[in-house]
Design an enzyme around this catalytic site. Structure first.
Site, PDB file in Angstrom:
ATOM      1  N   THR A 119      66.845  25.050  44.024  1.00 36.16           N
ATOM      2  CA  THR A 119      67.550  25.960  44.924  1.00 36.16           C
ATOM      3  C   THR A 119      66.966  27.363  44.876  1.00 36.16           C
ATOM      4  O   THR A 119      66.401  27.779  43.856  1.00 36.16           O
ATOM      5  CB  THR A 119      69.042  26.026  44.537  1.00 36.16           C
ATOM      6  OG1 THR A 119      69.704  27.065  45.270  1.00 36.16           O
ATOM      7  CG2 THR A 119      69.207  26.331  43.049  1.00 36.16           C
ATOM      8  N   ASP A 120      67.141  28.107  45.976  1.00 40.82           N
ATOM      9  CA  ASP A 120      66.714  29.505  45.969  1.00 40.82           C
ATOM     10  C   ASP A 120      67.665  30.389  45.174  1.00 40.82           C
ATOM     11  O   ASP A 120      67.360  31.551  44.897  1.00 40.82           O
ATOM     12  CB  ASP A 120      66.550  30.034  47.399  1.00 40.82           C
ATOM     13  CG  ASP A 120      67.854  30.080  48.193  1.00 40.82           C
ATOM     14  OD1 ASP A 120      68.896  29.607  47.685  1.00 40.82           O
ATOM     15  OD2 ASP A 120      67.833  30.581  49.335  1.00 40.82           O
ATOM     16  N   GLU A 121      68.800  29.839  44.754  1.00 41.04           N
ATOM     17  CA  GLU A 121      69.760  30.626  43.988  1.00 41.04           C
ATOM     18  C   GLU A 121      69.229  31.003  42.608  1.00 41.04           C
ATOM     19  O   GLU A 121      69.768  31.908  41.957  1.00 41.04           O
ATOM     20  CB  GLU A 121      71.099  29.892  43.871  1.00 41.04           C
ATOM     21  CG  GLU A 121      71.800  29.736  45.213  1.00 41.04           C
ATOM     22  CD  GLU A 121      73.223  29.230  45.086  1.00 41.04           C
ATOM     23  OE1 GLU A 121      73.944  29.709  44.181  1.00 41.04           O
ATOM     24  OE2 GLU A 121      73.620  28.373  45.889  1.00 41.04           O
ATOM     25  N   TYR A 143      75.904  27.956  37.491  1.00 44.22           N
ATOM     26  CA  TYR A 143      75.190  26.935  38.271  1.00 44.22           C
ATOM     27  C   TYR A 143      73.720  27.286  38.416  1.00 44.22           C
ATOM     28  O   TYR A 143      72.835  26.481  38.083  1.00 44.22           O
ATOM     29  CB  TYR A 143      75.826  26.768  39.649  1.00 44.22           C
ATOM     30  CG  TYR A 143      74.878  26.149  40.651  1.00 44.22           C
ATOM     31  CD1 TYR A 143      74.375  24.867  40.465  1.00 44.22           C
ATOM     32  CD2 TYR A 143      74.459  26.860  41.777  1.00 44.22           C
ATOM     33  CE1 TYR A 143      73.474  24.307  41.366  1.00 44.22           C
ATOM     34  CE2 TYR A 143      73.570  26.303  42.689  1.00 44.22           C
ATOM     35  CZ  TYR A 143      73.081  25.028  42.475  1.00 44.22           C
ATOM     36  OH  TYR A 143      72.190  24.486  43.371  1.00 44.22           O
ATOM     37  N   LYS A 147      70.192  25.490  36.984  1.00 41.12           N
ATOM     38  CA  LYS A 147      69.078  25.052  37.829  1.00 41.12           C
ATOM     39  C   LYS A 147      67.789  25.783  37.440  1.00 41.12           C
ATOM     40  O   LYS A 147      66.705  25.195  37.461  1.00 41.12           O
ATOM     41  CB  LYS A 147      69.396  25.274  39.303  1.00 41.12           C
ATOM     42  CG  LYS A 147      70.449  24.328  39.872  1.00 41.12           C
ATOM     43  CD  LYS A 147      70.007  22.872  39.811  1.00 41.12           C
ATOM     44  CE  LYS A 147      68.888  22.579  40.794  1.00 41.12           C
ATOM     45  NZ  LYS A 147      68.535  21.121  40.795  1.00 41.12           N
TER      46      LYS A 147
END
Length: 308
Positions: A119-121, A143, A147
């Site tokens: 993810t880009d998060e 979260y 990741k």
């Protein structure tokens, strides 16, 4: 030869399975623990479903021993930020330990390509510009921290053991089969039931929206033509304030903006995501095909048919 897809009963994974079966003739195996965010009906009948947890090392190695997959697409993840804030333990178990189990098994059984879907998060929040593949990691919630850790382990296995890995970091996905706890399906389902739509804070958070079919097609391109050891950002080139997105959905569904209900913002809420896709565009000639109106139309129609 077999292909292993983890998390294939979930949102992005199941959409990918439907894309993959049209892109190859190999045996496809879906490894999914069937949590609350999964749906057995999401898995195409052509796919072999194995209902096990990737955090169970012995079971992961048993599956690799039996099926000896040559390619792994790793989607399986706990992904809801609010849940990670309440209890990060399942995120550590699945996103970190589960990923390491898959990496060790892939190394032992000489997997030809390990595709890690992230993810880009992991990049955090950005005020100006856009995330590139060189952007430093700055996760701001449990979260995204889990990741980010999984990304680092994937890269470490490539650097240390020469495991053939590729990492992709995608922006916010939307489309059919997404669990209704996420923003777009929650908005659609609430409107279908005549319930108010909750909006965190002032609703001015900005996200880059990527239709899930575009994401799946990008992953096929990365699988076929991506360079081992590299990472590729995948985005929709569609930045919207959350409140503007919700207003768009309300308008498309013929509802009233009076159904918007502002609620207390969540802790550590990232203000803006923006994903630069120049690398995947230049190297693999990929760009998103769906604009937001097209994607939302298909998404709304799916929930009108299948939401209950």
């Amino acid at each position: 030869m077999s292909i292993l897809v983890t998390g294939g009963a979930g949102f992005i994974g199941s959409n990918f399975l439907n894309t993959l079966i049209n892109s190859c003739d190999d045996e496809i195996i879906c490894l999914d623990s069937l949590t609350y965010a999964s749906n057995l009906n999401n898995v195409p009948k052509e796919v072999t479903l194995l209902p096990y947890d990737i955090s169970n090392k012995d079971k992961v190695f048993e599956i690799f021993t039996i099926h000896k997959p040559k390619y792994v697409f790793h989607f399986a993840a706990e992904s809801h930020v609010d849940n990670s804030i309440k209890d990060c333990t399942p995120f550590i178990q699945t996103n970190i330990i589960g990923t390491v189990n898959l990496l060790m098994a892939s190394l032992k059984y000489e997997v030809e390509k390990f595709m890690h879907i992230s993810t880009d998060e992991v990049y955090g929040s950005i005020k100006n510009g856009s995330f590139t593949e060189e952007t430093n990691y700055d996760p701001r919630n449990p979260y995204s921290a889990s990741k980010a850790s999984s990304d680092h382990f994937v890269k470490a296995f490539n650097n240390t053991y020469n495991l053939p890995t590729i990492i992709t970091n995608c922006s916010n996905n939307y489309g059919p089969r997404q669990h209704r706890e996420k923003l777009i399906p929650q908005t659609i389902c609430n409107l279908l039931r005549g319930k108010n739509v909750p909006v965190y804070g002032d609703g001015k958070q900005i996200r880059d929206w990527l239709y899930v079919q575009d994401h799946c097609e990008a992953l096929i391109e990365v699988w076929k033509g991506g360079k081992i050891g590299e990472k590729y950002n995948i985005g929709g080139e569609c930045e919207l304030h959350n409140i503007d997105l919700i207003r768009k959905i309300i308008s498309m569904m013929g509802k009233e903006e009076s159904m918007i209900e502002y609620v207390k913002d969540r802790p550590g809420h990232d203000r803006r995501y923006s994903t630069n896709i120049n690398k995947i565009s230049a190297d693999l000639n990929w760009r998103p095909k769906f604009n937001i109106d097209e994607g939302l139309k298909e998404t709304i129609e799916w929930y009108e048919l299948y939401s209950n």
